[in-house]
Design a protein around this motif. Structure first.
Motif, short mmCIF file in Angstrom:
data_model
loop_
_atom_site.label_atom_id
_atom_site.label_comp_id
_atom_site.label_asym_id
_atom_site.label_seq_id
_atom_site.Cartn_x
_atom_site.Cartn_y
_atom_site.Cartn_z
N VAL A 1 2.64 9.75 -5.49
CA VAL A 1 3.36 10.98 -5.18
C VAL A 1 4.37 11.31 -6.28
O VAL A 1 4.52 12.47 -6.69
N LEU A 2 5.06 10.29 -6.76
CA LEU A 2 6.12 10.51 -7.76
C LEU A 2 5.57 10.83 -9.15
O LEU A 2 6.22 11.52 -9.92
N ILE A 3 4.35 10.32 -9.45
CA ILE A 3 3.82 10.45 -10.80
C ILE A 3 2.88 11.64 -10.96
O ILE A 3 2.75 12.21 -12.05
N VAL A 4 2.21 12.05 -9.89
CA VAL A 4 1.15 13.04 -10.01
C VAL A 4 1.65 14.31 -10.70
O VAL A 4 2.76 14.78 -10.46
N GLY A 5 0.81 14.82 -11.60
CA GLY A 5 1.18 16.02 -12.34
C GLY A 5 0.08 17.05 -12.28
O GLY A 5 -0.75 17.07 -11.37
N ALA A 6 0.04 17.92 -13.31
CA ALA A 6 -0.95 18.99 -13.32
C ALA A 6 -2.36 18.45 -13.36
O ALA A 6 -3.27 19.00 -12.76
N ASP A 7 -2.57 17.37 -14.11
CA ASP A 7 -3.86 16.68 -14.13
C ASP A 7 -3.66 15.33 -13.43
O ASP A 7 -2.94 14.47 -13.94
N PRO A 8 -4.29 15.12 -12.28
CA PRO A 8 -4.04 13.90 -11.51
C PRO A 8 -4.79 12.68 -12.01
O PRO A 8 -4.82 11.65 -11.33
N THR A 9 -5.41 12.76 -13.20
CA THR A 9 -6.23 11.65 -13.67
C THR A 9 -5.44 10.35 -13.76
O THR A 9 -5.93 9.29 -13.37
N ARG A 10 -4.20 10.41 -14.28
CA ARG A 10 -3.39 9.19 -14.41
C ARG A 10 -3.20 8.52 -13.05
O ARG A 10 -3.32 7.28 -12.92
N VAL A 11 -2.92 9.31 -12.03
CA VAL A 11 -2.72 8.76 -10.69
C VAL A 11 -4.04 8.24 -10.12
O VAL A 11 -4.09 7.18 -9.48
N TYR A 12 -5.10 8.97 -10.36
CA TYR A 12 -6.40 8.60 -9.81
C TYR A 12 -6.94 7.33 -10.46
O TYR A 12 -7.51 6.47 -9.78
N TYR A 13 -6.77 7.19 -11.76
CA TYR A 13 -7.27 6.03 -12.49
C TYR A 13 -6.35 4.81 -12.39
O TYR A 13 -6.81 3.69 -12.58
N GLY A 14 -5.07 5.02 -12.16
CA GLY A 14 -4.11 3.93 -12.26
C GLY A 14 -4.30 2.86 -11.19
O GLY A 14 -4.38 3.17 -10.00
N THR A 15 -4.36 1.63 -11.60
CA THR A 15 -4.43 0.52 -10.64
C THR A 15 -3.20 0.51 -9.76
O THR A 15 -3.30 0.24 -8.55
N ALA B 1 0.84 -1.20 0.00
CA ALA B 1 0.00 0.00 0.00
C ALA B 1 0.87 1.25 0.00
O ALA B 1 0.59 2.22 -0.71
N ALA B 2 1.92 1.24 0.80
CA ALA B 2 2.83 2.38 0.86
C ALA B 2 3.52 2.60 -0.49
O ALA B 2 3.69 3.74 -0.93
N ALA B 3 3.90 1.50 -1.15
CA ALA B 3 4.53 1.62 -2.46
C ALA B 3 3.57 2.23 -3.48
O ALA B 3 3.97 3.05 -4.32
N SER B 4 2.28 1.83 -3.42
CA SER B 4 1.29 2.40 -4.32
C SER B 4 1.13 3.90 -4.09
O SER B 4 1.09 4.70 -5.04
N ALA B 5 1.05 4.29 -2.82
CA ALA B 5 0.91 5.72 -2.49
C ALA B 5 2.15 6.50 -2.91
O ALA B 5 2.05 7.62 -3.43
N LEU B 6 3.33 5.92 -2.71
CA LEU B 6 4.57 6.58 -3.11
C LEU B 6 4.62 6.76 -4.62
O LEU B 6 5.05 7.82 -5.12
N ALA B 7 4.18 5.75 -5.35
CA ALA B 7 4.15 5.87 -6.81
C ALA B 7 3.24 7.02 -7.23
O ALA B 7 3.56 7.77 -8.16
N THR C 1 -1.29 3.10 -8.90
CA THR C 1 -1.18 4.28 -8.03
C THR C 1 -2.43 4.51 -7.17
O THR C 1 -2.46 5.45 -6.38
N HIS C 2 -3.42 3.64 -7.32
CA HIS C 2 -4.64 3.80 -6.52
C HIS C 2 -5.05 2.48 -5.87
O HIS C 2 -6.23 2.28 -5.54
N ALA C 3 -4.08 1.61 -5.68
CA ALA C 3 -4.37 0.32 -5.06
C ALA C 3 -4.21 0.35 -3.55
O ALA C 3 -4.49 -0.65 -2.88
#
Length: 360
Positions: free
Chosen positions: A184-198, A176-182, A200-202
């Protein structure tokens, strides 16, 4: 052998009700700027419940019967999803115009349980969608895709983890911590990729897994009911927070809601907990039992009604009268789905249910 859990765990339907109400209010009314975190409540419940059920099956049968598990999931999910997609797409063709934009890829995402990744590949935005020319009819299926991918992969990995006598909780929390850290590292101006990603949202699903691992050893101690009640109140309070677009929200706010949900579940399912009884009151239980259908129907309906009446996307604005009609139609559709689609298929299976319809 002893069961890992009773057939029904108290309080979970009430928590589902809280989760779906947060999401529905977020989409229909401008009252909860962070109501989308209700999805994270669902994720934690799913991770906890599925792992609990799989552990119980492993104890009873000495193994996890994968085909049987996936058959049960198919019975639970596919009929309701299929009806929503069929009805929504048919109405979209009737309305026509911009609501048909990208519908083909949305249908492909729904059919392959990969809606989240199809949307990411198409450049769809969950949070920046003020483009009235592209209302996304089936957008809410992204979260079901994340759960369905979890249902596919986790039963394959769980038997390996169960071989470990120690460290199960640590492994789940570390993942879970690794998913949350990912995130943090990936989030950009539009957080959709982080929000949708299995990937980064697991974290919510995995925190639910950790609780399932922890609960048998801490069944009697658990979390005090009062603390669980405060956790639920805090989740609702977080839904009023104006979200940012950086790591403070993705994953910060969502991770906070997930941790609070863990506390709420642990308190609700504790034997004799008054919180579980409170969450099982009839209105909450009614909503919770139909939460799947409510979640499925509310977004396509608000898209169709908003486009039909204003020719713009609900991302721009949802008129109050449209929101009210959508809410009523959602509850009616969810009740019909629950009574005549979901429950018959869960009890009788696909073939028997179809035959019964043919004889009616």
């Amino acid at each position: 052998m002893p069961r890992t859990a009773p057939a029904r765990l108290p309080g979970l339907d009430g928590l589902r009700a809280v989760a779906v109400l947060l999401v529905v209010v977020y989409h229909l009314f401008p009252a909860l700027p962070a109501g989308f975190l209700g999805v994270d409540v669902f994720f934690v419940i799913s991770g906890f419940l599925i792992t609990t059920l799989l552990m119980r099956e492993h104890e009873e049968h000495g193994r996890i019967r994968l085909l049987e598990f996936w058959r049960r999931r198919a019975r639970r999910l596919l009929p309701a999803i299929g009806v929503v997609v069929l009805v929504s797409a048919s109405l979209a063709w009737t309305i026509g115009g911009d609501v048909l934009v990208g519908l083909g890829s949305q249908l492909a995402g729904a059919a392959t349980f990969a809606y989240n990744w199809v949307a990411v590949a198409a450049g769809s935005s969950y949070f920046g969608g003020l483009d009235s020319s592209a209302p996304e009819l089936l957008r809410n299926l992204w979260s079901l895709a994340v759960e369905e991918q979890f249902y596919l992969l986790w039963p394959l990995l769980l038997p390996v983890v169960l071989r470990l006598r120690r460290g199960r909780v640590i492994i789940a929390v570390a993942l879970a911590a690794a998913s949350a850290l990912a995130a943090v590292l990936i989030v950009g101006a539009d957080p959709t990729r982080v929000y949708y990603g299995t990937d980064t949202h697991a974290f919510g699903l995995l925190l639910g897994v950790a609780l399932a691992f922890l609960r048998p050893a801490a069944r009697e101690r658990g979390v005090p009911a009062a603390l669980g009640g405060l956790a639920i109140a805090a989740i609702i309070a977080l839904a009023f927070v104006t979200p940012g677009r950086g790591a403070e929200t993705f994953p910060g706010l969502l991770l906070a809601a997930s941790v609070l949900t863990v506390a709420a579940i642990a308190a609700a399912v504790r034997p004799g907990s008054w919180l579980g009884r409170v969450l099982d009151v009839a209105p909450l239980r009614w909503v919770g039992e139909r939460s799947f259908g409510i979640y499925l129907w509310h977004w396509p309906l608000v898209v169709l009604l908003t486009v039909a009446t204003t020719r713009t996307s609900p991302d721009v604005a949802v008129p109050l009268e449209v929101a009210a009609v959508t809410l009523v139609l959602t509850l009616l559709a969810a009740e019909v789905s629950y009574r005549f689609v979901e429950q018959p298929v869960r009890r009788l299976g696909f073939r028997t249910s179809v035959r019964a319809i043919g004889r009616a």
